[in-house]
Design a protein around this motif. Structure first.
Motif, PDB file in Angstrom:
ATOM      1  N   SER A   1       0.796  -1.231   0.000  1.00  0.00           N
ATOM      2  CA  SER A   1       0.000   0.000   0.000  1.00  0.00           C
ATOM      3  C   SER A   1       0.833   1.288   0.000  1.00  0.00           C
ATOM      4  CB  SER A   1      -0.936   0.002   1.212  1.00  0.00           C
ATOM      5  OG  SER A   1      -0.203  -0.076   2.403  1.00  0.00           O
ATOM      6  N   HIS A   2       2.140   1.161   0.149  1.00  0.00           N
ATOM      7  CA  HIS A   2       3.029   2.318   0.159  1.00  0.00           C
ATOM      8  C   HIS A   2       4.167   2.099  -0.838  1.00  0.00           C
ATOM      9  CE1 HIS A   2       1.102   2.620   4.118  1.00  0.00           C
ATOM     10  NE2 HIS A   2       1.389   3.902   4.075  1.00  0.00           N
ATOM     11  N   ASP A   3       4.752   3.187  -1.269  1.00  0.00           N
ATOM     12  CA  ASP A   3       5.933   3.111  -2.109  1.00  0.00           C
ATOM     13  C   ASP A   3       7.058   2.439  -1.315  1.00  0.00           C
ATOM     14  OD1 ASP A   3       7.393   3.980  -4.577  1.00  0.00           O
ATOM     15  OD2 ASP A   3       8.584   5.032  -3.056  1.00  0.00           O
ATOM     16  N   LEU A   4       7.839   1.601  -1.973  1.00  0.00           N
ATOM     17  CA  LEU A   4       8.890   0.873  -1.270  1.00  0.00           C
ATOM     18  C   LEU A   4       9.945   1.780  -0.657  1.00  0.00           C
ATOM     19  CD1 LEU A   4       9.464  -2.227  -3.563  1.00  0.00           C
ATOM     20  CD2 LEU A   4       8.184  -2.090  -1.423  1.00  0.00           C
ATOM     21  N   LEU A   5      10.085   2.983  -1.175  1.00  0.00           N
ATOM     22  CA  LEU A   5      11.054   3.921  -0.622  1.00  0.00           C
ATOM     23  C   LEU A   5      10.415   4.953   0.298  1.00  0.00           C
ATOM     24  CD1 LEU A   5      13.345   4.474  -3.746  1.00  0.00           C
ATOM     25  CD2 LEU A   5      13.719   2.963  -1.782  1.00  0.00           C
ATOM     26  N   SER A   6       9.160   4.721   0.672  1.00  0.00           N
ATOM     27  CA  SER A   6       8.499   5.657   1.587  1.00  0.00           C
ATOM     28  C   SER A   6       9.147   5.568   2.969  1.00  0.00           C
ATOM     29  CB  SER A   6       7.004   5.343   1.694  1.00  0.00           C
ATOM     30  OG  SER A   6       6.802   4.129   2.405  1.00  0.00           O
ATOM     31  N   GLU A   7       9.042   6.641   3.718  1.00  0.00           N
ATOM     32  CA  GLU A   7       9.621   6.661   5.064  1.00  0.00           C
ATOM     33  C   GLU A   7       9.020   5.576   5.944  1.00  0.00           C
ATOM     34  OE1 GLU A   7      10.159  10.365   7.120  1.00  0.00           O
ATOM     35  OE2 GLU A   7      10.339  11.431   5.218  1.00  0.00           O
ATOM     36  N   TYR A   8       7.736   5.318   5.776  1.00  0.00           N
ATOM     37  CA  TYR A   8       7.054   4.315   6.592  1.00  0.00           C
ATOM     38  C   TYR A   8       7.626   2.921   6.336  1.00  0.00           C
ATOM     39  CZ  TYR A   8       3.296   1.474   8.545  1.00  0.00           C
ATOM     40  OH  TYR A   8       2.584   0.559   9.268  1.00  0.00           O
ATOM     41  N   VAL A   9       7.768   2.544   5.069  1.00  0.00           N
ATOM     42  CA  VAL A   9       8.298   1.221   4.728  1.00  0.00           C
ATOM     43  C   VAL A   9       9.760   1.112   5.156  1.00  0.00           C
ATOM     44  CG1 VAL A   9       8.867  -0.338   2.815  1.00  0.00           C
ATOM     45  CG2 VAL A   9       6.645   0.811   2.864  1.00  0.00           C
ATOM     46  N   LEU A  10      10.530   2.163   4.954  1.00  0.00           N
ATOM     47  CA  LEU A  10      11.923   2.135   5.381  1.00  0.00           C
ATOM     48  C   LEU A  10      12.045   2.014   6.896  1.00  0.00           C
ATOM     49  CD1 LEU A  10      13.463   4.795   2.977  1.00  0.00           C
ATOM     50  CD2 LEU A  10      13.666   2.302   2.849  1.00  0.00           C
ATOM     51  N   LYS A  11      11.170   2.681   7.625  1.00  0.00           N
ATOM     52  CA  LYS A  11      11.168   2.593   9.090  1.00  0.00           C
ATOM     53  C   LYS A  11      10.893   1.160   9.532  1.00  0.00           C
ATOM     54  CE  LYS A  11       8.392   4.191  13.011  1.00  0.00           C
ATOM     55  NZ  LYS A  11       7.638   2.975  13.230  1.00  0.00           N
TER      56      LYS A  11
END
Length: 50
Positions: free
Chosen positions: A24-34
């Motif tokens: 549901s999020h871009d793979l480089l989004s801050e949420y996924v990276l976190k």
């Protein structure tokens, strides 16, 4: 022994959360990276304990 089982449960839960977030999020989004960093930290803790 119990701490390993608890840590394994946390790892699996974080993997599941990361997998859902990646849909549901871009793979480089801050949420996924976190989430990825949190999973890495759990895995490092597990590997150091083994």
């Amino acid at each position: 022994m119990g701490q390993f089982i608890e840590l394994e449960k946390k790892i699996e839960a974080k993997r599941f959360e990361l997998n859902l977030a990646s849909h549901s999020h871009d793979l480089l989004s801050e949420y996924v990276l976190k989430l990825s960093i949190e999973l890495d930290e759990l895995l490092n803790t597990y590997n150091k304990s083994a």
